[in-house]
Design an enzyme around this catalytic site. Sequence first.
Site, PDB file in Angstrom:
ATOM      1  N   GLU A 438     -48.863 -51.637-114.767  1.00  0.00           N
ATOM      2  CA  GLU A 438     -49.736 -50.624-114.258  1.00  0.00           C
ATOM      3  C   GLU A 438     -48.778 -49.887-113.288  1.00  0.00           C
ATOM      4  O   GLU A 438     -48.991 -49.549-112.221  1.00  0.00           O
ATOM      5  CB  GLU A 438     -50.642 -51.156-113.456  1.00  0.00           C
ATOM      6  CG  GLU A 438     -51.776 -51.992-114.328  1.00  0.00           C
ATOM      7  CD  GLU A 438     -53.032 -52.631-113.297  1.00  0.00           C
ATOM      8  OE1 GLU A 438     -52.982 -52.357-112.202  1.00  0.00           O
ATOM      9  OE2 GLU A 438     -54.059 -52.964-113.965  1.00  0.00           O
ATOM     10  N   GLU A 513     -54.683 -57.179-119.571  1.00  0.00           N
ATOM     11  CA  GLU A 513     -55.930 -57.736-118.552  1.00  0.00           C
ATOM     12  C   GLU A 513     -57.113 -57.397-119.117  1.00  0.00           C
ATOM     13  O   GLU A 513     -57.424 -56.199-119.405  1.00  0.00           O
ATOM     14  CB  GLU A 513     -55.493 -57.041-117.340  1.00  0.00           C
ATOM     15  CG  GLU A 513     -54.214 -57.404-116.503  1.00  0.00           C
ATOM     16  CD  GLU A 513     -54.011 -56.652-115.136  1.00  0.00           C
ATOM     17  OE1 GLU A 513     -55.145 -56.320-114.538  1.00  0.00           O
ATOM     18  OE2 GLU A 513     -52.744 -56.765-114.658  1.00  0.00           O
TER      19      GLU A 513
END
Length: 946
Positions: A438, A513
């Site tokens: 991220e 995720e």
Amino acid sequence: MKIFFRLLLIIVCFSNLVQAQTGAEIGREHLLIDTGWRFALGHPFDTQKDFQNGTGYFSYLAKTGYGDGAAAASFDDRSWRKLNLPHDWAVEQPFNEKASFSHGFKAIGRNFPDASVGWYRKSVFIPKGDLGRKMSIAFDGVFRNSIVWVNGHYLGNEPGGYLGFEYDITDYLNYGGENVIAVRVDVTMEEGWFYEGAGIYRHVWLNKNNPLHVVPNGTFVQSKVNGENASIAASVTLKNDALTIGEFNITQEIVDAGGKVVASAGIDRLSLKALQEQEFSTNITLNNPKLWDLEHPYLYQLITKINTRGQIVDTYKTSFGIRTIHFDANKGFFLNGKRVQIKGTNNHQDHAGLGVALPDELQYFRISKLKELGSNAYRCSHNPPTVELLEACDRLGMLVIDENRLMGINDQHLNDMKRLIIRDRNHPSIISWSICNEEWNIEGNITGARIATTMQAYVKTIDSSRAVTAAISGGIGNGISTVIDLLGYNYVATKNTDKQHQKFPAQLSWGTEEGSTVASRGLYVDNRPKNELAAYDVKQNDNFLSLEDGWKHYAARPYLAGMFIWTGFDYRGEPTPFGWPSVLSYFGMLDLCGFPKDSAWYLKSWWTEQPTVHILPHWNWPGEENQAKDVWVYSNCEEIELFLNKRSLGKKRMETNGHLSWTVKYTPGVLEAVGFKNGKKVQSDTVKTTGKPTQVSVIQEKIAIENPNIAILRLAVKDASGNRIPDAVNEINFEVNGPAKIIAVGNGNPTSLEADQFIEEIAVIKINNLQEKAISGINDLNEITKSTQDWQAAFSQDRTQDFGKKVKAIAYQGDFDLAEWNDQTKITFFYKSLGKEQSIYINGKKIASAISAAEKGNSFVLDRSVLKAGKNNITFLATPLLKVNSWDVVNADPGAFQLLTPPAKWKRKLFSGLAQVIVQKTAGKGEVSIKATGDGLKPAFFKIKL
């Protein structure tokens, strides 16, 4: 006489030579030095509170051996706390609303400087026989920004908190004597956005090697399976730290799980120049190998031996597994030629009550818990893990994404990535290297694409056998997502994976995720004012899918190799969607103790073949009779029939990867879900209305390792019929007798502000206003109780030989303040000699008479009758210490008082009916008795053997 001294010199030189040669000929030793450390909190900017480190005339960064303050070998640390490693001082701190949200509101960091620097010190004896060996000290992980000294010699600084590091200490050591290790750790600045702990939270090792030796993490075992055989390429990197050329042979043996040598190879007549390092390789054929897989994680061992002049000088052992892995852009992941759907979880590295300082056995417990719910893969979020975690994954059969901490292309970033891969590349469990997670600032632009391209290429120069992944949470179709080999999707609610696959048909992909459901274990009604979330699988918002919808997305698309749930375990910090007083996350399938939330049974239903039926909620709703309750059932059975007090509420067919639900009006009694396959009952689950708590219950959890040094106990309360009460909140107290101690308690409650640790309290009191006056002798008692108005500041005169001719004895007097203390408090005066001989008086009462100077000081346990609350007086009558050389430093510190208060008794409130206690062995084998008590409850007595 001259002949005698010459002979003596020859003997001494020969003796030293023999010692050096003997040390050089001894092989490798890898010694754990976790025990017997001293610890104290320092300060990031107040030098007085940081033990005057870095204040000397010469800096340890400019002059070798000038570590000062607590970094100096001579520093007196006797008043510091004794402890063993691993250690996390953050978990010992109280909670505070002004502390970091992301780190679980523990009172450390910039707003709490008094708890943001920690010092560790340890003395290690090094035998004379080690002279001639290569000596180093290795830290598996220190959080964070650590500085290390040995005998006052600065070794280096490691800013990161997750990678191990090692320092050569060969030339700094006192052979045949004590050697002092000092470590300063600074957690003022956070590294991640989740709980990271503080301190030396992984193991520390003393390594002793022959000058010719395998370098740290110096082997790489790669295998190729060809029919019924395996070809093993085994490389080893050696270094010759001797100052002369080294000649040697290499032998490499493969040993099976039973210890039998099953294949070998070698290279003869090799040499390395002085201080040279080089890699050597052998190829070994292994017939009929046993492959490492998830059900049978078979491990071999490569034993590398270095032979010099017919003597083995180094033996290096490498555990490895033989397996084949590959990803297919359309079909997903394959292990040993068989498609395996990734059923993974993300996890941080902390556990209830312990923070990040986990005993090795706890890694096996945590991996086993994940396997029980059907998980076959583990993502190290978002940092390099402990070696012990990877060993547990190797031995238990769990696939791993090993993740880099910080993205970048300069030498430091790439070297950190290299250190991670070099350390971990022999673990068969690892199937992918992750370069980032991220990176919002760059993941969707050309900068991110360039960095990812460079890092990916760099990784492949070190290990090309595994796929390189990156976890992307923002937009896809640009930036990193266009160049990464194995694209990791974080949350597909905002992404079109089908479109990405059509646009990049050769790209590998999986979900790094997904899910991100939030729930409080055992609670079934949202109560947002109390930061409580019902444990039904409901998506947070439109940016996330529910756990069920997420799994359905991945299960329906073969080109997606699978997904990793956010998260397997709860963790400290990031208590989305709340803030204070929530201190834990709500994401886990298991809470911070490893107790399963209801969603764990959804995964078990569809991630395993084991017949599963699970019903929720509990059935204790006093005062809510006839009110409608949402009843869910998780199961992999074909049909489920629900019964309330033996009355059928209907049978429903289960959707693949789904769940069933009923609306049921609450009536006390028994709610039962019965699962059917082919029309036959195969499994059932019940929830019952329970009575009042009457007794404490203790159950020992299983740990998937032989002879563990810890025991994990699950605490609950039961009613008179022996039913566990699922909504109980009783406070339980714990006592342990035998060769063990309690090291942690927890209950998984995200809003619990109870203490995680119950440790001894130590206050260190310094002596103030030290003054001096010449006296006739140390038996001159005239000045003990007199005013010091005509005295002068202590040590205002230089302690030269001339001073000693004029002053034969001297009195020092100072004062110290004591707060009121209780009968449990132990007060010890740790004295540092101020004279060649001295007597000591406190408040006019004799403590010591005519004692000689002691190199390591003296200690006196003081009786309460000697002391008083408030200001106390202390007097030293001494013959002065004098300088021999002008540069000598005479001790001017008389020492300090330590007030040690024993820890409070361990206790914890149950949360949704459960709590956890972890007990650790302290001595030899023996029976350990645990007593658990609660007000108005029959106590539980439990015995274990450790």
